[in-house]
Write a protein that holds these residues in place. Sequence first.
Motif, PDB file in Angstrom:
ATOM      1  N   ARG A 175       3.995   0.617   6.045  1.00  0.00           N
ATOM      2  CA  ARG A 175       3.689  -0.793   5.800  1.00  0.00           C
ATOM      3  C   ARG A 175       2.492  -1.556   6.267  1.00  0.00           C
ATOM      4  N   ALA A 176       1.869  -1.079   7.136  1.00  0.00           N
ATOM      5  CA  ALA A 176       0.464  -1.528   7.803  1.00  0.00           C
ATOM      6  C   ALA A 176      -0.612  -0.568   7.432  1.00  0.00           C
ATOM      7  N   GLY A 177      -0.277   0.369   6.731  1.00  0.00           N
ATOM      8  CA  GLY A 177      -1.712   1.399   6.356  1.00  0.00           C
ATOM      9  C   GLY A 177      -1.731   2.630   7.479  1.00  0.00           C
ATOM     10  N   GLU A 220      -3.559   2.715  11.207  1.00  0.00           N
ATOM     11  CA  GLU A 220      -2.918   2.084  12.280  1.00  0.00           C
ATOM     12  C   GLU A 220      -2.764   3.384  13.129  1.00  0.00           C
ATOM     13  N   TYR A 228       2.289  -5.041  14.605  1.00  0.00           N
ATOM     14  CA  TYR A 228       1.258  -4.710  13.714  1.00  0.00           C
ATOM     15  C   TYR A 228       1.342  -5.867  12.792  1.00  0.00           C
ATOM     16  N   GLU A 229       0.159  -6.348  12.413  1.00  0.00           N
ATOM     17  CA  GLU A 229       0.096  -7.459  11.479  1.00  0.00           C
ATOM     18  C   GLU A 229      -0.690  -7.292  10.243  1.00  0.00           C
ATOM     19  N   PRO A 230      -0.107  -6.508   9.386  1.00  0.00           N
ATOM     20  CA  PRO A 230      -0.721  -6.322   8.103  1.00  0.00           C
ATOM     21  C   PRO A 230      -1.348  -7.545   7.638  1.00  0.00           C
TER      22      PRO A 230
END
Length: 184
Positions: free
Chosen positions: A70-72, A75, A88-90
Amino acid sequence: MTTEHAASPPCPHAPGPDDREWGLAVSTAEETASLAARVGAVSDAGDVIALWGDLGAGKTTFCRALVHDRAGDGEEVPSPTFTLVQIYEPPESAPVWHFDLYRLNGPEDIWELGFDDALEDAVSLIEWPERLGRQLPLRRLDVELCFAPDLGPTARRLRLIGRGPDWARRVDRLETEHGAADGD
Ligand SMILES: Nc1ncnc2c1ncn2[C@@H]1O[C@H](COP(=O)(O)OP(=O)(O)OP(=O)(O)O)[C@@H](O)[C@H]1O
Ligand SMILES: [Mg+2]
């Protein structure tokens, strides 16, 4: 592939009549991660995913792969053993809050960590959900991981239980897609 489970599974809540349960076995950590990525792809803001399993069963491994989906991949996803939560804040999708509640003093303390914000607009991943007692949301995905030494040294039996119509539907779809990909 098997649907057998340990005699006393770590998730103590039996599925209700409208919940959807899917059991499968994986052989390696990579297979656990690939399942987690598929769960990540169908999760969304407001979702709660509870990870049940003994020490070292693979809860963080599952969460790490889901965060990467979801965030890459870039991370770093440490276990929030001492911080209790890692956020985590994509830039283009819902935040992911990764909780490890092993050291939570009491269920009510979850609210001091900002759990209401997470429930509102994040995907919440919760290791040691048993620490929440009755604060654990009823609509959620339960993911249970059990060691399966009879199947191999890195094998695990997994059980996904979708609780509430949204998750029941998604568990159904995950199982169908998995069967189609596997040819079984
Ligand atoms: N099939 C598998 N699925 C997941 N992890 C596996 C599997 N096979 C081996 N492993 C390994 O087992 C370890 C699991 O550690 P992990 O930190 O994910 O467990 P955990 O359940 O989060 O433990 P804790 O209760 O301490 O938080 C990792 O080193 C992982 O590579
Ligand atoms: Mg862990």
